[in-house]
Design a protein around this motif. Sequence first.
Motif, PDB file in Angstrom:
ATOM      1  N   VAL B  76       0.865  -1.186   0.000  1.00 48.38           N
ATOM      2  CA  VAL B  76       0.000   0.000   0.000  1.00 48.38           C
ATOM      3  C   VAL B  76       0.899   1.232   0.000  1.00 48.38           C
ATOM      4  CG1 VAL B  76      -2.053  -0.950   1.108  1.00 48.38           C
ATOM      5  CG2 VAL B  76      -0.144  -0.211   2.519  1.00 48.38           C
ATOM      6  N   THR B  77       0.416   2.310  -0.569  1.00 46.32           N
ATOM      7  CA  THR B  77       1.276   3.486  -0.680  1.00 46.32           C
ATOM      8  C   THR B  77       0.440   4.745  -0.851  1.00 46.32           C
ATOM      9  OG1 THR B  77       3.041   4.491  -1.977  1.00 46.32           O
ATOM     10  CG2 THR B  77       1.554   3.044  -3.173  1.00 46.32           C
ATOM     11  N   ARG B  78       0.951   5.866  -0.315  1.00 39.70           N
ATOM     12  CA  ARG B  78       0.222   7.127  -0.422  1.00 39.70           C
ATOM     13  C   ARG B  78       0.313   7.721  -1.824  1.00 39.70           C
ATOM     14  NH1 ARG B  78       1.207  11.049   4.610  1.00 39.70           N
ATOM     15  NH2 ARG B  78       0.355   9.806   6.309  1.00 39.70           N
ATOM     16  N   TRP B  80       1.866   6.793  -5.961  1.00 38.80           N
ATOM     17  CA  TRP B  80       2.421   5.745  -6.824  1.00 38.80           C
ATOM     18  C   TRP B  80       2.559   6.270  -8.247  1.00 38.80           C
ATOM     19  CZ3 TRP B  80      -2.602   5.924  -5.217  1.00 38.80           C
ATOM     20  CH2 TRP B  80      -3.615   5.817  -6.180  1.00 38.80           C
ATOM     21  N   VAL B 175      -7.025   6.270  -3.519  1.00 40.69           N
ATOM     22  CA  VAL B 175      -5.806   6.730  -2.842  1.00 40.69           C
ATOM     23  C   VAL B 175      -5.780   6.317  -1.377  1.00 40.69           C
ATOM     24  CG1 VAL B 175      -5.566   8.704  -4.387  1.00 40.69           C
ATOM     25  CG2 VAL B 175      -6.678   9.015  -2.180  1.00 40.69           C
ATOM     26  N   ARG B 176      -6.921   5.871  -0.865  1.00 36.00           N
ATOM     27  CA  ARG B 176      -6.963   5.555   0.567  1.00 36.00           C
ATOM     28  C   ARG B 176      -6.752   4.074   0.832  1.00 36.00           C
ATOM     29  NH1 ARG B 176     -10.062   8.778   4.559  1.00 36.00           N
ATOM     30  NH2 ARG B 176      -9.935  10.941   3.873  1.00 36.00           N
TER      31      ARG B 176
END
Lengths: 415, 256
Positions: B76-78, B80, B175-176
Amino acid sequence: MTEQLIVHGLDWTVKDLFVYPNEFIYWSIQIVMYPYMTGLVAGAFVLSSLYHVFGQKDLQGIARFSLVFSLALLPTAMLPLEFHLQHPFRGINVMFTPHFTSAIAAFGIVFSTYAMIVMSEIWFVYRRYFVEQSIALRDQPGFGNQAKRLLYNLLTLGAFDVSEPALAIDKKGVKILAAIGIPVACFLHGYAGFIFGSVKANALWMSPLMPVIFIMSAVVSGIALCMLTYIIIMEYKKLQATLAKGRGDESVKELGGVEMDVITKTSRYLLSFLVAAISLELLDLIFRGYTAMKSWDILRSVMFHDDFINIFILQYGCGNLIPFILLLIPRPSIKRMILALVLVLFGVFMMRWNVVIGGQAFSLSFEGFMHYKMPIIPHSLETYKEGLFGALTVAAAPFLIFWGINKIVPSLQKI
Amino acid sequence: MNPSRRKFVKTALAGGLAAALPLSALKMLSPAEAHASIGNDKVRWAFVVDTEKCVGCGLCVKACKLENEVPYDAPVTRTWVERYVITRDGKSHIDTPKGGRDGFTSPKIRDEVIPADEITQAFFVPKLCNQCSNPACVQVCPVGATFQTDDGVVLVDRSWCIGCGYCIMACPYGVRFFHPVYKTAEKCTFCYHRISKGLKTACVQACPFGARQIGNLKDPSDPVTKIIMTQRVAVLKSEYGTKPQVYYIGFDERVR
């Protein structure tokens, strides 16, 4: 690597083609259970109200039972949410700081209003019984009896008047509460549909029909579960009577007659709600296909390929069409009824499944898919909660609660 | 009935109504609205992504993960980076292995190597929270744990989030996610802890090519504002009505 294991959704999501990195099946089996359970609550209550408000005499036998059963179902509508929350102990925050632009924020308020209505209605229905029990237990020796008497005394709330005018007020109270209860029950469930229908990011969920579809299928499932539980209990009673008095005894026949009568009459209501539910669902499907918006390509490939069996075979075929025919064939039998009811319940469950899981079967990018592999054998708290056994826990809970409540307020005897 | 009592009830009712009328004429403000009305209205953060400049090195993703303590190997990433490869048949081949964190060093897209002469276009698109003016995620949070600051950034209160995931479902941009450690909703904050102190976001600072820029929309002399005012820019998925505030240069309709 250990860090990877606690990413919510990683355990049961299989990605295919292009999916955004943060996309997983975040809402899994418990969110399937949640509208299913609230649906059962609402349906059971509506069934009892049909008798109390609209005086549908043919439902007299099942009305009291379905009212008590809806109380038993009530706490289990909250259970799947608690299982699902990442911070279950903060669930109460919804009551502290409800953020009213959110569909979920109203949950606490609608839910507790509804709980109060159901409990007060049961109180009005059973007040006379409480008073009678309290009087009957007055001279009974023993700690158990006195404890029971204390409980019934408490339940009367001090209202011991069982004169004719007082009972007439009780009856009126039931009628008013049942009347208020119908819109509240529909609201409770309709807004469960709104929770999904209002998510504009999700192409499958977003539809103004969603709340109505949810209410209709809720009533269908609620009636079906009440009928099924009623049959099981009556069959058990019949078995007991048969064991005690022999097969040909008059009381056994009488029980069988009453049971068949109640079931055939209730099944007519089930059928009409079933027709409404199916029509709305088909309308939604046809409309999506006809308007063919941007999302239709991916929706179509989910519906007609990946989820074809779930939607068209299991939900519409086994869950709607077959029970519809079974209920319509003349000269119903208990066995056929049981089969039809189980299929109806299964069909509504599959509808919830296809909405919740199906809505996450495709990526927000419309360029990829996600498949849900439900955890069967739990290997952590999360895979228990959001897996088969968590769902079974939720499904079993109302029967346990009903068993407890029924000891205090007998919903199956004539009182 | 006693006439004096009737009179009393009448007067009390009339008085009650009279008192209630002016009260209803006043608008009730939520604490957030009250705060916003007196808060800082000189800043509105906005972001510009120049896809023409992005080479897909992934340094921004790396920097973000380290800066914001998102577990490095968690999927997971804030933010990308997506790679788009368009072939002659008009098909888009899109991927983002590990969010593009380690760069795009292999020509393989999901185990498939696309022959170079088949490719008509190829580009990279960095993604992050759009800090929408009309954020769907804030609308659906049942407890108000996610909120919008006066300067337009959407944040999450980790001490109040119940972890229902409704905001994750409501975001059209994906995005969450749930933070693997805190188990609360997590998202890009435009590095609020940095920008509010006058620093650049970690990703902007890490980008060697200037593909990412952050600025104040309310300042006409800000380079970001100038770009948005004078160049042809586009936002992602405007059809959802969320009014995103991350603007893309070199946008393509195939971008998802």
